[in-house]
Design a protein around this motif. Structure first.
Motif, short mmCIF file in Angstrom:
data_model
loop_
_atom_site.label_atom_id
_atom_site.label_comp_id
_atom_site.label_asym_id
_atom_site.label_seq_id
_atom_site.Cartn_x
_atom_site.Cartn_y
_atom_site.Cartn_z
N THR A 36 -0.86 53.31 40.78
CA THR A 36 -0.20 54.60 40.61
C THR A 36 -1.04 55.76 41.15
OG1 THR A 36 -1.11 54.82 38.37
CG2 THR A 36 1.08 53.82 38.58
N SER A 96 5.26 46.20 37.06
CA SER A 96 4.35 47.18 37.67
C SER A 96 5.08 47.99 38.73
CB SER A 96 3.14 46.47 38.28
OG SER A 96 2.38 45.83 37.28
N ASP A 99 7.07 50.65 36.99
CA ASP A 99 6.14 51.66 36.51
C ASP A 99 5.68 52.57 37.64
OD1 ASP A 99 4.36 52.96 34.66
OD2 ASP A 99 2.73 51.79 35.53
#
Length: 296
Positions: A36, A96, A99
């Motif tokens: 991220t 993931s 996310d």
């Protein structure tokens, strides 16, 4: 009372050990970038596009990321249309990936209603005007600068690491890794490949809509940018319109200018040594205190 204190002290070293290991792991988390982590953002103000189109399309992309790592669609009416897409790195799990895509929305800083492309380490989301079709000759589209095979290879972003031109053989090893990945992405079947060669890590990934040959060409172009722009660097990232690559030298080296990887390795060794010494001292003090209480 004495036995209770003795029991409490008996478990203290293990609690301290777990705590120190947690600190060491946390302090060295930067050795692997998180998916991220923000890379870049591009904003495009399109006042003629209603905000409802943008928000609904963005919501659709977020929802699709719970089931897929690549998705593209479009939204609009008779007067205006926008296309949207997202893609996650192939090595991420679906959880993931979702996310990461959620984080592209929360990290978006463009004004409300603007179209944008947000690139994180592990994924990207893109909203842009639907391209208007033009006359074609063979496989090329007329009147649109920079298109190769109907696909844009525009250079979006680059980041180069520490220059280590003094390190003999670095670029030769890097180029071998580049060539290996460029060949691998065309045969992988998923448009993704990562390789390690003599201490050099290299990775390439293409957008899911690219054909095999287009993917290989795009990754090769990205590696060429890295060779030209990041010469002598021990790491780098290059993002084109439809693919991206990264590379890093993960071996510590001795010599002038050696900082990055070797500095982190040295810091880890020193940190572990200090932690062990501190733990030994605490254990010794605790044992001594326990003996005194037992004698008393």
């Amino acid at each position: 009372m004495v036995s209770q204190a003795h029991k409490t002290l008996h478990f203290t070293p293990w609690i301290l050990l777990n705590f120190m290991l947690l600190i060491l792991v946390s302090s060295n988390s930067d050795l692997g970038s998180h998916y991220t982590d923000f890379v870049y953002e591009q904003c495009r103000n399109e006042t003629r596009i209603p905000h409802t189109f943008v928000s609904s399309l963005m919501q659709e992309l977020v929802e699709k990321s719970t089931k897929s790592k690549f998705y593209q669609t479009s939204s609009g009416d008779d007067f205006v249309a926008i296309s949207g897409k997202f893609q996650c790195r192939h090595d991420l799990t679906i959880e993931s990936c979702h996310d990461c895509i959620v984080n592209t929305v929360t990290r978006l800083t463009c004004s409300s209603g603007s179209l944008a492309r947000v690139q994180l380490k592990g994924c990207f989301m893109s909203l842009e005007p639907e391209p208007e079709p033009g006359p074609e000759i063979g496989n090329r589209r007329i009147g649109t600068e920079g298109l190769v095979g109907g696909r844009k290879d525009y250079w979006q972003h680059k980041k180069c690491g520490e220059r280590r031109s003094w390190l003999e053989g670095l670029e030769e090893v890097r180029d071998v890794a580049f060539e290996s990945v460029a060949k691998c992405v065309t045969s992988s079947g998923v448009g993704y490949c990562d390789k390690r060669y003599e201490g050099m890590y290299a990775m390439g990934q293409c957008e899911g809509s690219l054909e095999v040959c287009e993917c290989g060409e795009c990754v090769s172009n990205a590696f060429q940018v890295a060779q030209d722009e990041c010469w002598g660097s021990d790491s780098g990232e290059v993002y084109l319109e439809n693919c991206f690559i990264s590379f890093s030298d993960y071996q510590p080296h001795k010599g002038k200018g050696a900082g990055g990887g070797s500095g982190k390795t040295a810091a880890m060794v020193v940190g572990v040594g200090v932690a062990i010494a501190l733990l030994s001292t605490l254990c010794y003090c605790i044992r001594s205190s326990t003996r005194k209480q037992d004698d008393w």
